[in-house]
Design an enzyme around this catalytic site. Structure first.
Site, PDB file in Angstrom:
ATOM      1  N   GLU A  35       6.274  -6.234   0.746  1.00 11.33           N
ATOM      2  CA  GLU A  35       4.833  -6.181   0.508  1.00 11.33           C
ATOM      3  C   GLU A  35       4.310  -7.488  -0.073  1.00 11.33           C
ATOM      4  OE1 GLU A  35       2.752  -4.101   1.552  1.00 11.33           O
ATOM      5  OE2 GLU A  35       4.102  -2.527   2.241  1.00 11.33           O
ATOM      6  N   TYR A 118      -3.114  -2.093  -4.467  1.00 11.11           N
ATOM      7  CA  TYR A 118      -2.537  -1.839  -3.155  1.00 11.11           C
ATOM      8  C   TYR A 118      -1.010  -1.841  -3.199  1.00 11.11           C
ATOM      9  CZ  TYR A 118      -0.329  -2.721   1.230  1.00 11.11           C
ATOM     10  OH  TYR A 118       0.557  -2.644   2.277  1.00 11.11           O
ATOM     11  N   ASP A 136      -5.220  -1.452   2.044  1.00 11.79           N
ATOM     12  CA  ASP A 136      -5.272  -2.868   2.384  1.00 11.79           C
ATOM     13  C   ASP A 136      -6.316  -3.074   3.478  1.00 11.79           C
ATOM     14  OD1 ASP A 136      -4.080  -1.848   4.665  1.00 11.79           O
ATOM     15  OD2 ASP A 136      -2.463  -3.333   4.730  1.00 11.79           O
TER      16      ASP A 136
END
Length: 345
Positions: A35, A118, A136
């Site tokens: 991520e 997020y 996102d």
């Protein structure tokens, strides 16, 4: 949202999910690493970097004890080096405070360096299957089109609104649902020319029904990038090039770079004399280079010059490196462009 949205999305995901290396397990470390790497970076670019990182640092503890310059070198080319800095900071905290296991509550997760709402949502849902929303750009787009939601996605209040919408429809397979939403936005509900006829949730999508897909999501225009005229110096002595470690804050923080100044404020010669205590001679312009950051653009005039001697001031930290030694450190792309001009002159 259509009451069948989640069910249809998961059926589609089970059949169409891309095979990506970070999806091979739900290990929190691998989820987190992917991520962070995927922020502002294309999936195809991240794949090889991710593989190299997990090969070199299989656990968060391995990354926590890693040599910083080695990490930066592995990161070289991904850009946004502040991500790599916070990556190491976060790894050290998780390793020391949480015994190498990422916390399983939102408050603790948000307190970690480099982790916002997020990333926290993605980690908690994908790694721990918790019903926490991860919103996102892909998710903004899918939800905005489903509901014809005209809220400005650049506002914090809109993020909270969307998080509430997503949280309300998260099914039992929370982690798969999070990835399915992102996958749909990345491969079907794309910003331009979305594949609406192939979308598993087009039924009930208001933007599709009203033929207004291109109008969503709504976002106010971003500020224009600031252009800065910079002078970059390739300063040499005894066939070695001067590198300076940049400040811990700001652009390219903590990275090794070439001497650079804002042309409108000072000259390279003044900087060298006042900050490095060296005198430059034979300064020659060798070309121009341009590098684009998120919020600014460097228009660089590149110069070569000889130094009076190999100065080593306490501040800033400096190194004199041969070409071979330069290849062993992480050099930001902006400075690589200047070095390329030097190599080709």
């Amino acid at each position: 949202m259509n009451p069948l949205f989640s069910e249809r999305l998961l059926i589609w995901y089970d059949k169409n999910a891309r095979q990506l290396p970070w999806r091979e397990s739900k290990d929190a470390y691998r989820v987190w690493l992917s991520e962070i790497m995927l922020q502002q970076t294309q999936v195809t670019t991240v794949i090889d970097y991710f593989k190299r990182f997990v090969d070199r640092y299989p656990t968060v503890g391995d990354l926590a004890s890693a040599d910083e310059e080695e990490v930066y070198k592995l990161w070289e080319g991904l850009g946004y080096y502040s991500r790599a800095t916070r990556l190491m900071q976060c790894a050290r905290i998780v390793s020391s405070r949480y015994n190498g296991r990422f916390p399983e509550d939102l408050k603790s997760m948000l307190a970690l360096p480099g982790i916002g709402s997020y990333t926290a949502g993605a980690l908690l849902s994908i790694a721990y299957d918790m019903k926490v929303p991860a919103v996102d750009g892909n998710v903004f787009r899918v939800v905005a089109r489903q509901l014809c939601n005209g809220s400005d996605i650049g506002k914090t209040s809109t993020r909270k609104e969307y998080e509430s919408i997503v949280e309300a429809i998260i099914p039992e397979r929370a982690g798969d649902f999070t990835q399915a939403l992102m996958e749909l936005g990345a491969t079907v509900c794309s910003p331009v020319s979305p594949k609406c006829t192939a979308c598993p949730v087009s039924e009930g999508c208001l933007a599709y029904e009203r033929q207004s897909v291109d109008s969503f999501p709504v976002r106010t225009a971003r500020k224009k990038q600031v252009r800065e005229r910079m002078a970059v110096g390739i300063i040499t002595s005894n066939d070695k090039i001067l590198f300076i470690k940049r400040d811990t804050d700001g652009l390219l923080a903590s990275q090794w770079g070439l001497p650079i100044v804002d042309i409108t404020r000072e000259t390279l010669a003044d900087y060298a004399s006042e900050e490095l205590d060296i005198t430059l001679s034979g300064m020659t312009a060798i070309g121009k280079a341009r590098h684009v950051f998120t919020h600014k653009i460097w228009e660089m005039d590149v110069y070569t010059a000889e130094a009076s001697y190999e100065a080593t001031p306490d501040e800033p930290e400096t190194r004199w490196l041969s070409i071979e030694e330069v290849e062993a450190i992480a050099v930001p792309t902006a400075f690589k462009k200047a070095l390329t001009l030097h190599e080709n002159k």
